[in-house]
Design an enzyme around this catalytic site. Structure first.
Site, PDB file in Angstrom:
ATOM      1  N   SER A 104       0.766  -1.430  -0.082  1.00 29.26           N
ATOM      2  CA  SER A 104      -0.045   0.101  -0.054  1.00 29.26           C
ATOM      3  C   SER A 104       0.924   1.327   0.058  1.00 29.26           C
ATOM      4  O   SER A 104       1.760   1.381   0.870  1.00 29.26           O
ATOM      5  CB  SER A 104      -0.969  -0.041   1.310  1.00 29.26           C
ATOM      6  OG  SER A 104      -1.730   1.254   1.352  1.00 29.26           O
ATOM      7  N   GLY A 105       0.499   2.174  -0.987  1.00 32.21           N
ATOM      8  CA  GLY A 105       1.279   3.289  -0.875  1.00 32.21           C
ATOM      9  C   GLY A 105       2.552   3.347  -1.837  1.00 32.21           C
ATOM     10  O   GLY A 105       3.286   4.375  -2.200  1.00 32.21           O
ATOM     11  N   THR A 109      -2.058   1.942  -7.971  1.00 33.18           N
ATOM     12  CA  THR A 109      -3.128   2.581  -8.541  1.00 33.18           C
ATOM     13  C   THR A 109      -2.757   3.826  -9.706  1.00 33.18           C
ATOM     14  O   THR A 109      -3.229   3.932 -10.761  1.00 33.18           O
ATOM     15  CB  THR A 109      -4.186   3.273  -7.662  1.00 33.18           C
ATOM     16  OG1 THR A 109      -4.496   2.228  -6.681  1.00 33.18           O
ATOM     17  CG2 THR A 109      -5.273   3.876  -8.152  1.00 33.18           C
ATOM     18  N   ASN A 156      -0.933   6.361   2.716  1.00 29.90           N
ATOM     19  CA  ASN A 156      -1.402   6.511   1.469  1.00 29.90           C
ATOM     20  C   ASN A 156      -2.327   7.288   1.126  1.00 29.90           C
ATOM     21  O   ASN A 156      -3.351   7.032   1.824  1.00 29.90           O
ATOM     22  CB  ASN A 156      -1.451   5.140   0.544  1.00 29.90           C
ATOM     23  CG  ASN A 156      -1.663   5.183  -0.861  1.00 29.90           C
ATOM     24  OD1 ASN A 156      -1.832   6.339  -1.435  1.00 29.90           O
ATOM     25  ND2 ASN A 156      -1.807   4.101  -1.746  1.00 29.90           N
ATOM     26  N   SER A 159      -5.464   4.902  -1.158  1.00 29.64           N
ATOM     27  CA  SER A 159      -5.251   3.364  -1.120  1.00 29.64           C
ATOM     28  C   SER A 159      -6.278   2.664  -1.439  1.00 29.64           C
ATOM     29  O   SER A 159      -7.421   3.078  -1.056  1.00 29.64           O
ATOM     30  CB  SER A 159      -4.916   3.093   0.614  1.00 29.64           C
ATOM     31  OG  SER A 159      -4.688   1.688   0.777  1.00 29.64           O
ATOM     32  N   GLY A 424      -1.110  -5.170  -2.073  1.00 31.93           N
ATOM     33  CA  GLY A 424       0.372  -5.847  -2.059  1.00 31.93           C
ATOM     34  C   GLY A 424       0.279  -6.714  -0.663  1.00 31.93           C
ATOM     35  O   GLY A 424      -0.614  -6.357   0.220  1.00 31.93           O
ATOM     36  N   GLU A 426       0.974  -7.242   3.054  1.00 31.29           N
ATOM     37  CA  GLU A 426       0.737  -6.306   4.376  1.00 31.29           C
ATOM     38  C   GLU A 426       1.215  -7.118   5.510  1.00 31.29           C
ATOM     39  O   GLU A 426       0.801  -8.328   5.944  1.00 31.29           O
ATOM     40  CB  GLU A 426      -0.634  -5.932   4.397  1.00 31.29           C
ATOM     41  CG  GLU A 426      -1.229  -5.224   3.169  1.00 31.29           C
ATOM     42  CD  GLU A 426      -2.699  -4.609   3.297  1.00 31.29           C
ATOM     43  OE1 GLU A 426      -2.936  -3.721   2.668  1.00 31.29           O
ATOM     44  OE2 GLU A 426      -3.304  -5.041   4.315  1.00 31.29           O
TER      45      GLU A 426
END
Length: 1042
Positions: A104-105, A109, A156, A159, A424, A426
């Site tokens: 994440s981040g 995206t 993020n 996110s 992704g 985590e």
């Protein structure tokens, strides 16, 4: 090799590292990040580091640079991967997919949006309206899905809280004609966040969602005097859609939804309402609404979407109380608001929130909820409504963008590019059911990644006839089996626990896992490892993932897997009068007593969707984007080595490099290799005459001494070590300089020759055109003037044709010739005396035209006027002039007239003026025209006259003894003889080849007896005759005013 990337930016492809080690990999990654190069290749995989800043590398110019180019022809970029996938789809008619992964981040995206932007930009060159519509809808769908599926976290600002796989369908020409979106595991618990810093969980109504450390300061007496709080990992705010509605909707719409413009007024979104954010929710609301309209949502559907969001916000504010054993709704006004928004009756809403209908055989019982059950049901309803809304939005988008009326026999094969943007790996301080599912998903994708990379490598070697060498790699199938294996996997144990009759707790689930998996090498818990104090008894278990060890808390696993929603809520929503809302809950039509199959658990649904996804990806030709998050503080400058190292390890990037380097580091098809390196060898430059490109490549590499470091496939050359590539690149760079200089020389010569030929051609054309224009003009002039001799005015009325520019001077000369001929025709029959008069008039006209009004050109010029003006004394004048002629030998009289003059005593007196071809005489008419003084004409340098009608003349002499006279006594009175006097003198001087200066000025400057003076002409009304008077500066000539 990527062009335009010098070694100061590091290696553009990790395969080209000198030594494949984690230290060199990280050093190269850091160097490129610090130099602003966020993309790097591993063969055909792009490693992307989030720059945390806007970069000017995604515009139309950049798109054009990558369009139709090979991967190694330009610096690493997302567009290169997107173009490679598009070319494979279009040229080889193969379905392709682009898998984007990372935590994440890390920028997944944004990467997916840039890939979509590139594909949209390079397709539909003919600008077909239908294709443009499809492209626009595909791009706009991102905006809508982000609003309802993304949220801000501390890591993020945007996110993704769901996984997304989009298929883009293309026709046989390569233009997009539709698409389909699959969504995975929406984190619906994200919409029921509560107090700032805390949130409700299934085990705790006020669970801290952040770490807190507080220092309390005491004085020497032990009394508290202050303190300091540090917070750690504050969790995310809710989905963007809630904040967009509250902050961006018009006031009228908010009133209709009973919503205040204050996010902190709503329990579920209070967390995000108090977090500072750079997100412009107001502008995003308008963008999302517009996007929904573009995609094809109706006004009623959009309004229903916002009613559902408002319903969830009001649900969060419901408070339950107790009156003895009876559970009550404390703020009952909200019930009527919920009934209005859900288009159902208020009493049905209240009953569904406070009671649960239970069927026992044929009997139906309404069982009242406890306070805790009512709160659980409320939150479950909010999560279920939001999840169902999100799935409906995805389905509605699919209905609109899916390919319709496509016939393979008519339109050709329909090919697909898939884009996977999924969560992704985590690892949090508290990892629950969602993290377990997400990490299982990443295990499946990593397994697919390694298998497909190895498979692609092996297939390529076999296809090219190169011996395949076995490569050792970490096979995470054992971890995948640990999770999904039937009867033995964690999902199977979890489902079995959920199906057991009676109260099954999370602790009992952990005991079952310990019993089934006690001997598994990748599973452990505190009971199995009593000395591991990082794990809590009866709460935690640990899995050794490919990316590292992760400890999971079983708290909430049972409830989240069951994903229970009371049937009463489903019936309530199905019976809504809103058709959109009713369609979202088809299972609500079941009767209370109807027996149904047990619904699949969340784990089973997710496992099935992952298996389906992997099968789908495995059937396509994959391309990969591996995203890395450089730091936790979103800084564009900070590269945290340990964080990035961890991501490189769990993404398996180093293994990917080793797989690529295990055999041959680089491979290129023969024509492309020759195109890039043919200038190195004399046998291949500029073109070879060998039997094939393969033979030419062999000759080139043998000439460079690299034949022992390469292998020759059927269509490609395989190069083992990066050093060979670098050496080829260095030789190529050196030769390119020389070739560029040579090409510049040749091109400049070509340009010069082209310029010369153009100039010469232009000159020939101009000359031909000029000849044509000259001939045309001459013919026209000849046509117009051929009969002028017979014309009455000898062609004076004939209009001259307009000459071309080149003949303007010629036309002037021609006009002069004509004018001279025309004048000759007029004067050829004149007598010598008439010719003299004509020349004098011409001289007057040339000198005085436009400067004096009356030049006397219309009358005959007699010259000798004393006989005419004074007939009584004509005999005396004739006698004197004859004596003067014998004495001074003059040939003829030029001019004579009575004058008024100034004498040397500054007095005015009457005199007679006689001008011959040799002298100028002053005579006294009173004394029988006795000559008073003579001035040789060669002593006269000029004359001055005024621009008026007066008869003033000043004769300038070399000795500065100028003669000032005013002609008078003319018969008839009023005649002007100034023009005749001036013209006669000019004509005479010209015949003697002398120059006479004529001045037309007022006042007139002259010299009297060597003294400078001026003569001014003044008009007086009562003046009868012109006369001179003395003034301070000279003289005044007074002339009659009438």
């Amino acid at each position: 090799m990527a062009e335009h990337e010098s070694l100061e930016f590091g290696k553009a492809d990790f395969v080209l590292l000198d030594n494949v080690s984690l230290e060199e990999f990280m050093a190269n990654l850091k160097l490129r990040f610090e130099k602003g190069r966020i993309y790097t290749y591993i063969g055909e995989v792009v490693v992307s580091v989030n720059p945390y800043r806007a970069m000017n590398i995604y515009g139309r110019d950049t798109i054009e640079q990558y369009k139709g180019r090979e991967l190694y022809e330009q610096p690493p970029h997302l567009f290169a991967i997107a173009d490679a996938a598009y070319k494979a789809m279009k040229r080889r008619n193969k379905d392709t997919c682009i898998v984007i992964s990372g935590e994440s981040g890390a920028g997944k995206t944004e990467a997916s949006k840039y890939i979509m932007q590139y594909i949209a930009a390079i397709t539909n060159p003919s600008q077909r309206a239908e294709v443009e519509r499809v492209k626009n809808m595909l791009l706009k769908s991102n905006c809508v899905l982000e609003a309802f599926g993304n949220a801000k976290t501390n890591r993020n600002d945007n996110s993704s809280r769901f996984g997304k796989y989009m298929d883009i369908n293309f026709d046989f020409k390569g233009d997009p004609i539709g698409g389909h979106i699959n969504n995975y595991l929406l984190e619906k618990s994200n919409c029921v966040l509560e107090a700032f810093g805390n949130a409700k969980t299934n085990r705790n109504d006020n669970s801290s969602r952040f770490g807190k450390y507080m220092d309390i300061n005491f004085d020497f007496k032990g009394d508290p005097i202050g303190g300091h709080i540090n917070n750690y990992l504050l969790e995310k705010r809710s989905f963007h859609s809630f904040y967009q509605l509250v902050k961006g909707a018009p006031d009228a719409q908010l009133r209709s939804l009973h919503i205040q413009r204050d996010p902190t007024a709503y329990t579920y979104i209070k967390v995000g309402g108090q977090i500072k954010s750079s997100i412009n929710d107001s502008a995003d609301f308008k963008a999302v609404t517009d996007a929904m309209k573009v995609i094809g949502f109706t006004t009623e559907e959009i309004q229903t979407v916002y009613k559902i969001l408002a319903t969830i916000l009001h649900l969060g504010n419901l408070k339950f109380g107790s009156d003895g054993d009876v559970t009550l709704i404390e703020n009952s006004k909200l019930v009527s608001i919920l009934g209005d928004l859900l288009s159902t009756k208020d009493e049905n809403v209240e009953k569904a929130l406070l009671y649960r209908t239970v069927a026992t055989g044929r009997d139906v019982i309404d069982k009242q909820h406890t306070h805790q059950e009512a709160s659980y049901g409320r939150d479950a309803l909010a999560k279920a409504i939001y999840e169902r809304l999100f799935c409906w939005i995805v389905g509605r988008i699919n209905d609109i963008i899916e390919v319709k009326n496509y016939d393979v026999r008519v339109h050709g094969k329909n090919t697909v590019i898939g884009v996977l943007d999924i969560y992704g790996f985590e690892i949090f301080q508290n990892n629950s059911f969602e993290q377990f599912c997400i990490n299982y998903c990443n295990e499946k994708l990593q397994q697919l990644f390694i298998q497909l990379v190895l498979k692609q490598e092996q297939e390529e070697y076999q296809r090219e006839g190169i011996p395949w060498k076995h490569i050792d790699y970490f096979n995470n199938q054992i971890i995948v089996d640990l999770v999904e294996q039937q009867h033995k996997g964690i999902f199977a144990v979890l489902d079995e626990a959920c199906m057991n009759v009676g109260k099954v707790t999370d602790e009992m689930l952990l005991q079952a896992l310990n019993g089934k998996l006690a001997k598994h090498a990748h599973y452990t818990s505190r009971k199995l490892s009593p000395t591991d104090k990082n794990l809590e008894f009866d709460r935690d278990f640990r899995i050794r993932h490919y990316a590292g060890d992760v400890a999971y808390s079983v708290v909430g696993f049972i409830d989240k897997n069951k994903d229970t929603l009371f049937q009463d809520f489903k019936r309530l929503l199905y019976n809504s009068s809103n058709p959109v809302l009713k369609a979202m809950w088809p299972e609500g039509k079941l009767s209370i007593t109807e027996v149904t199959k047990r619904p699949l658990t969340a784990a089973t649904l997710f496992k099935n969707s992952m298996i389906s996804l992997v099968e789908n990806l495995a059937s396509k030709e994959p391309y990969y984007v591996r995203c890395i998050k450089p730091n936790e503080v979103k800084s564009p400058l900070l590269f945290e080595h340990e964080r990035c190292k961890h991501q490189v390890e769990y993404l398996g990037l180093l293994e990917n490099v080793r797989v690529r380097r295990a055999g041959f580091a680089n491979r290129q098809i023969y024509p492309r290799f020759l195109q890039r390196y043919k200038m190195i060898s004399e046998f291949t430059w500029p073109n070879h005459d060998l039997p094939s490109d393969k033979e030419a490549v062999k000759r080139l590499l043998q000439g460079c001494g690299f034949e022992h470091d390469v292998a020759y496939g059927k269509t490609k050359v395989f190069i083992r070590t990066p050093r060979t590539i670098f050496s080829l690149e260095e030789q190529r760079a050196e030769m390119v300089k020389r070739i560029v200089l040579f090409l510049q020389k040749v091109w400049r010569g070509t340009l010069a020759r082209m310029h010369y030929r153009r100039m010469r051609a232009a000159l020939i054309i101009i000359r031909a055109y000029r000849r044509y224009k000259v001939k045309s003009y001459i013919r026209e002039v000849n046509q117009r003037f051929k009969n002028v001799r017979g014309m009455k005015d000898h062609g004076k009325h004939v209009k001259w044709p307009t000459p071309p520019k080149v003949l303007r001077k010629f036309e002037e000369a021609l006009r002069n010739i004509y004018n001279r001929w025309w004048a000759w025709t007029l004067i050829k029959d004149l007598s010598p005396e008439q010719l003299v008069q004509i020349r004098a008039k011409v001289a007057t006209l040339e000198c005085l035209k436009g400067q004096r009004a009356d030049l006397g050109l219309q009358r005959a010029w007699e010259g000798n006027y004393l006989k005419k003006d004074s007939p009584g004394t004509a005999s005396s004048f004739t006698l004197i002039s004859s004596d003067l002629q014998r004495k001074d030998k003059f040939m003829r009289v030029l001019f004579s007239c009575n004058v008024r003059k100034i004498n040397r005593f500054n007095k005015a007196e009457d005199r007679a003026l006689l001008i011959t071809d040799r002298h100028l005489y002053k005579m006294d008419p009173v004394k029988q025209y006795k000559p008073m003084k003579s001035i040789p004409l060669y002593n006269v340098t000029g004359v001055s006259i005024s621009p008026g009608k007066d008869q003033l003349v000043v004769f300038h002499t070399k000795d500065n003894r100028d003669l000032i006279v005013c002609l008078q006594g003319m018969v008839p009175a009023g005649d002007s003889r100034i023009g005749e006097l001036v013209g006669t003198l000019l004509s005479h001087f010209k015949s003697e080849k002398r120059k006479l200066q004529v001045n037309i000025v007022s006042p007139i400057h002259c010299s009297m007896n060597g003294r400078k003076c001026t003569v001014v002409v003044e008009t007086k009304i009562n003046q009868s005759q012109p006369d001179f008077t003395k003034s301070r500066s000279g003289y005044i000539l007074s002339v009659p005013g009438n």
